[in-house]
Design a protein around this motif. Structure first.
Motif, PDB file in Angstrom:
ATOM      1  N   CYS A 171       0.838  -1.201   0.000  1.00  0.00           N
ATOM      2  CA  CYS A 171       0.000   0.000   0.000  1.00  0.00           C
ATOM      3  C   CYS A 171       0.871   1.247   0.000  1.00  0.00           C
ATOM      4  CB  CYS A 171      -0.911   0.020   1.228  1.00  0.00           C
ATOM      5  SG  CYS A 171      -1.930  -1.466   1.419  1.00  0.00           S
ATOM      6  N   LEU A 204      -1.859  -1.441  -3.926  1.00  0.00           N
ATOM      7  CA  LEU A 204      -2.872  -0.413  -3.720  1.00  0.00           C
ATOM      8  C   LEU A 204      -2.162   0.921  -3.523  1.00  0.00           C
ATOM      9  CD1 LEU A 204      -6.040  -0.519  -1.476  1.00  0.00           C
ATOM     10  CD2 LEU A 204      -4.367   1.318  -1.158  1.00  0.00           C
ATOM     11  N   LEU A 231      -1.094  -6.020   5.139  1.00  0.00           N
ATOM     12  CA  LEU A 231      -0.799  -4.724   4.541  1.00  0.00           C
ATOM     13  C   LEU A 231       0.672  -4.401   4.759  1.00  0.00           C
ATOM     14  CD1 LEU A 231      -3.919  -2.672   5.738  1.00  0.00           C
ATOM     15  CD2 LEU A 231      -3.710  -4.254   3.798  1.00  0.00           C
ATOM     16  N   ILE A 253       3.208  -1.464   4.192  1.00  0.00           N
ATOM     17  CA  ILE A 253       3.060  -0.031   3.949  1.00  0.00           C
ATOM     18  C   ILE A 253       4.410   0.668   4.130  1.00  0.00           C
ATOM     19  CG2 ILE A 253       1.783   2.039   4.575  1.00  0.00           C
ATOM     20  CD1 ILE A 253      -0.353   0.214   5.804  1.00  0.00           C
ATOM     21  N   HIS A 292      -2.942   5.309  -2.957  1.00  0.00           N
ATOM     22  CA  HIS A 292      -3.915   6.372  -2.703  1.00  0.00           C
ATOM     23  C   HIS A 292      -3.405   7.703  -3.229  1.00  0.00           C
ATOM     24  CE1 HIS A 292      -5.592   9.589   0.063  1.00  0.00           C
ATOM     25  NE2 HIS A 292      -6.670   9.126  -0.540  1.00  0.00           N
ATOM     26  N   LEU A 295      -6.640   0.922   6.595  1.00  0.00           N
ATOM     27  CA  LEU A 295      -7.459   1.019   5.382  1.00  0.00           C
ATOM     28  C   LEU A 295      -8.851   0.418   5.579  1.00  0.00           C
ATOM     29  CD1 LEU A 295      -4.709   0.398   2.714  1.00  0.00           C
ATOM     30  CD2 LEU A 295      -6.099   2.465   2.939  1.00  0.00           C
TER      31      LEU A 295
END
Length: 286
Positions: free
Chosen positions: A25, A93, A49, A51, A95, A40
């Protein structure tokens, strides 16, 4: 926090949370500390996840080479993370602005991706800037926070002092959320201390027009399924930029969400999470 060594010897911090297949992410901003992603909306219940804090953010030191803040170079940090984790293939993923990093990664290493999720991206990379973000902001003029946000937006254009910028960002923060309740206010309050102006300034550097067009051409060769999520109350990126981004991929799908702003997992976690989970559970060939 654990770290990994990237292509140029830089040590980059990351955190892992949850159980299940890995989902890498990427935080946006650009150059915002990745802590704002949280879990999330509970995706860590079914996914691990992973990150990273990109260069100059969170627990990752500033870059020795300012050129490595460019999103095309940050994409190579993602490849180094994949190698560090020992993943032959993985889901990604991203953002906000990090969608540009994710697209640069897909263009260069698309064969490594099983799925790609882009959450509330802009379409600067596509060279199109839909006007609906401004329209969404104007449509929310009846909300209590709007007059102060309108003034702050104007002042932000001329602000140079970083402390002043932080204060103004908090005043305009409600425009990024579907509503301005306690969870949204708490999430927004952390933003000022998560901003990193130097790596932010370098994010879009070094990418000329031929490079941008070549990157977009390579996206047409990405075979993994791509989900692009936007919110109909997102006055930051707007909603229709997601449609533009999804159309850049052969298997791109645009999914607008109702009553959702720029941070869908904060506004409507019970809506956001199932959409992402269902997509990730699908076959890479779907």
């Amino acid at each position: 926090m654990p770290t990994f060594t990237s292509y140029d010897g830089a040590e980059i911090a990351y955190r892992s949370t949850g159980e299940g297949p890995a989902l890498v992410c990427l935080a946006g901003g650009p150059a915002r500390d990745a802590a704002y992603l949280g879990d999330l909306g509970g995706l860590d219940a079914t996914r691990t996840l992973v990150i990273p804090d990109s260069r100059g953010t969170g627990d990752t030191p500033p870059a020795e080479d300012p050129g490595s803040y460019a999103f095309t170079r940050l994409a190579e940090d993602v490849e180094a993370l994949r190698e560090h984790l020992g993943l032959e293939h993985f889901a990604l993923l991203a953002h906000d602005a990090a969608a540009a990093t994710a697209q640069a990664y897909a263009a260069a290493h698309g064969d490594r991706l099983t799925h790609l999720v882009l959450v509330t991206p802009g379409s600067r990379l596509q060279g199109e800037l839909p006007e609906d973000a401004r329209e969404i902001f104007q449509e929310r003029a009846a909300e209590l926070w709007w007059p102060e946000a309108m003034v702050a937006l104007h002042d932000l254009e001329e602000a140079t002092d970083f402390d002043e910028v932080k204060e103004l960002l908090l005043k305009i923060a409600p425009m990024a959320y579907g509503r301005w309740d306690e969870p949204q206010q708490a999430h927004a309050a952390a933003e000022a201390d998560q901003l990193n102006p130097v790596p932010r300034a370098g994010f879009w550097q070094g990418v000329d027009e031929p490079t941008r067009l070549a990157l977009l051409r390579r996206l047409r060769e990405v075979t993994c399924p791509v989900l692009v999520i936007t919110g109909d109350r997102d006055a930051v990126s707007g909603m229709h930029a997601g449609k533009v981004v999804a159309e850049s991929f052969p298997q791109g799908r645009w999914q607008p969400l109702h009553e959702v702003g720029h941070y869908p997992w904060v506004d409507e976690p019970e809506l956001f999470r199932p959409v992402v989970e269902e997509f990730l559970e699908g076959s890479p060939a779907d």
